[in-house]
Design an enzyme around this catalytic site. Structure first.
Site, short mmCIF file in Angstrom:
data_model
loop_
_atom_site.label_atom_id
_atom_site.label_comp_id
_atom_site.label_asym_id
_atom_site.label_seq_id
_atom_site.Cartn_x
_atom_site.Cartn_y
_atom_site.Cartn_z
N ASP A 7 55.24 0.27 55.32
CA ASP A 7 54.42 0.27 56.53
C ASP A 7 55.14 0.96 57.67
O ASP A 7 54.51 1.56 58.53
CB ASP A 7 54.05 -1.17 56.90
CG ASP A 7 53.26 -1.82 55.79
OD1 ASP A 7 52.20 -1.27 55.43
OD2 ASP A 7 53.72 -2.82 55.22
N GLU A 66 57.35 -6.91 45.30
CA GLU A 66 57.94 -5.60 45.62
C GLU A 66 59.44 -5.73 45.83
O GLU A 66 60.22 -4.89 45.36
CB GLU A 66 57.29 -5.02 46.89
CG GLU A 66 55.87 -4.54 46.66
CD GLU A 66 55.16 -4.11 47.92
OE1 GLU A 66 54.17 -3.37 47.81
OE2 GLU A 66 55.57 -4.52 49.02
N LYS A 110 57.59 -3.86 55.04
CA LYS A 110 56.66 -3.76 53.91
C LYS A 110 55.82 -5.04 53.85
O LYS A 110 56.13 -6.02 54.51
CB LYS A 110 57.44 -3.58 52.59
CG LYS A 110 57.93 -2.16 52.43
CD LYS A 110 58.56 -1.89 51.08
CE LYS A 110 57.73 -2.28 49.90
NZ LYS A 110 56.39 -1.64 49.87
N GLY A 170 49.95 -0.37 47.10
CA GLY A 170 49.39 0.27 48.29
C GLY A 170 48.68 1.57 47.96
O GLY A 170 48.59 1.97 46.79
N GLY A 185 55.57 2.35 48.59
CA GLY A 185 55.19 2.76 49.95
C GLY A 185 55.89 1.87 50.96
O GLY A 185 56.69 0.99 50.62
O1 5RP Z 1 54.15 -2.99 51.23
C1 5RP Z 1 53.09 -2.62 50.79
C2 5RP Z 1 52.11 -3.54 50.16
O2 5RP Z 1 52.54 -4.86 50.23
C3 5RP Z 1 52.73 -1.19 50.84
O3 5RP Z 1 53.71 -0.44 50.22
C4 5RP Z 1 52.61 -0.78 52.29
O4 5RP Z 1 51.66 -1.63 52.91
C5 5RP Z 1 52.20 0.67 52.45
O5 5RP Z 1 50.93 0.85 51.93
P1 5RP Z 1 50.16 2.24 52.00
O6 5RP Z 1 50.81 3.15 51.02
O7 5RP Z 1 48.74 1.88 51.65
O8 5RP Z 1 50.27 2.75 53.42
#
Ligand code: 5RP
Length: 275
Positions: free
Chosen positions: A117, A136, A127, A59, A115
């Site tokens: 969501d 992940e 996530k 991410g 990271g």
């Molecule tokens: O789970 C993820 C990817 O599969 C990311 O960690 C999540 O989407 C957060 O991304 P960002 O740091 O761009 O906000």
């Protein structure tokens, strides 16, 4: 000085409004990026030591964590090996000239930095917004600690409060339709096949699967049970519900501070157990 108001030339008025809104969105983007960077730098400084095997999440926030890690390798001579959680993460490791490893060689990680969501008050997560949930979760489950880095917009009291794109569920392609039908009969909300941008058809994950995004769900569900129910459905490969996995979350705040949320030991699953 009086502000310029164009009544006679609507084009000039339009231009001014457009310019103003562009500047406004740039300013807010910058503060969000600054928040991600703050959280990432602080987490890397506090949780990564020389000799560590580190899981590298995916991410836009993780980009700053890898940037900081590369700085520490260059300046402090910190020695780390990195296990990526996606094609993107692998590229980040390689481009920053960090040492790449994998779970075959190093199956026990000291820490995984990733990271999210959305993070709720129990430190449970959604996530997979970037579609990397399977790797992940595997990498995080091999780490002694999962540390989340995020900007302030991810900090919620319950899942679904702010993040409206849904809970991702990675499914085997041949099973997506029966799974969607079955889940829509069982739960409130929609299970939308994630479609690709600039490619006809669905998003295909790094593992060759599809993603169903569960939107408009009941926010009061018992997520640990739901996660277990979903995981038992044939064709469901993994869910974006990360329950009792994260130990700490670092949120970069708009005022330049970092808010740290910690899980109590009593509310943690044992190592290598995520369902
Ligand atoms: O789970 C993820 C990817 O599969 C990311 O960690 C999540 O989407 C957060 O991304 P960002 O740091 O761009 O906000």
């Amino acid at each position: 000085m009086r502000p310029f108001i164009s009544k006679t030339c609507p084009l000039i008025a339009k231009f001014n409004i457009a310019t103003f809104s562009t500047l406004l969105s740039q300013a807010s983007m910058t503060s969000l990026e600054a928040a991600k960077r703050l959280a990432a730098y602080q987490a890397v400084d506090q949780h990564i030591k020389s000799g560590y095997i580190v899981g590298i999440g995916s991410g836009s926030t993780v980009i700053y964590a890898v940037e900081r890690l590369a700085q520490r390798v260059a300046t402090e001579k910190v020695v780390v090996s990195c296990v990526p959680t996606s094609f993107q993460a692998r590229q980040l490791v390689v481009q920053n000239q960090l040492t790449l490893t994998d779970l075959d060689v190093t199956p026990n990680l000291d820490v995984c930095i990733d990271g999210a969501d959305e993070v709720d008050s129990n430190l449970d997560l959604i996530k997979g917004g970037g579609g990397c949930l399977l790797q992940e979760k595997i990498v995080a489950s091999c780490a002694r600690k999962l540390i989340i880095i995020a900007d302030y917009t991810k900090n919620s009291s319950q899942l679904g409060e702010q993040y409206k794109k849904g809970i991702p569920i990675e499914v085997a392609p041949m099973a997506y339709f029966p799974i969607k039908t079955r889940l829509e009969a069982k739960y409130q909300g929609q299970f939308m096949l994630r479609m690709a941008v600039n490619k006809a058809g669905p998003v295909v994950t790094d593992n060759g699967n599809f993603i169903l995004d569960w939107t408009n769900f009941d926010q009061t569900l018992e997520w640990k049970n739901v996660n277990q129910e979903l995981a038992l459905i044939p064709g469901v490969v993994e869910t974006g519900l990360f329950i009792q996995m994260a130990q700490e979350a670092y949120f970069g705040m708009p005022n330049g501070s970092v808010k740290v949320q910690k899980r109590s030991a009593a509310n943690s699953l044992p190592f290598f157990s995520s369902v």
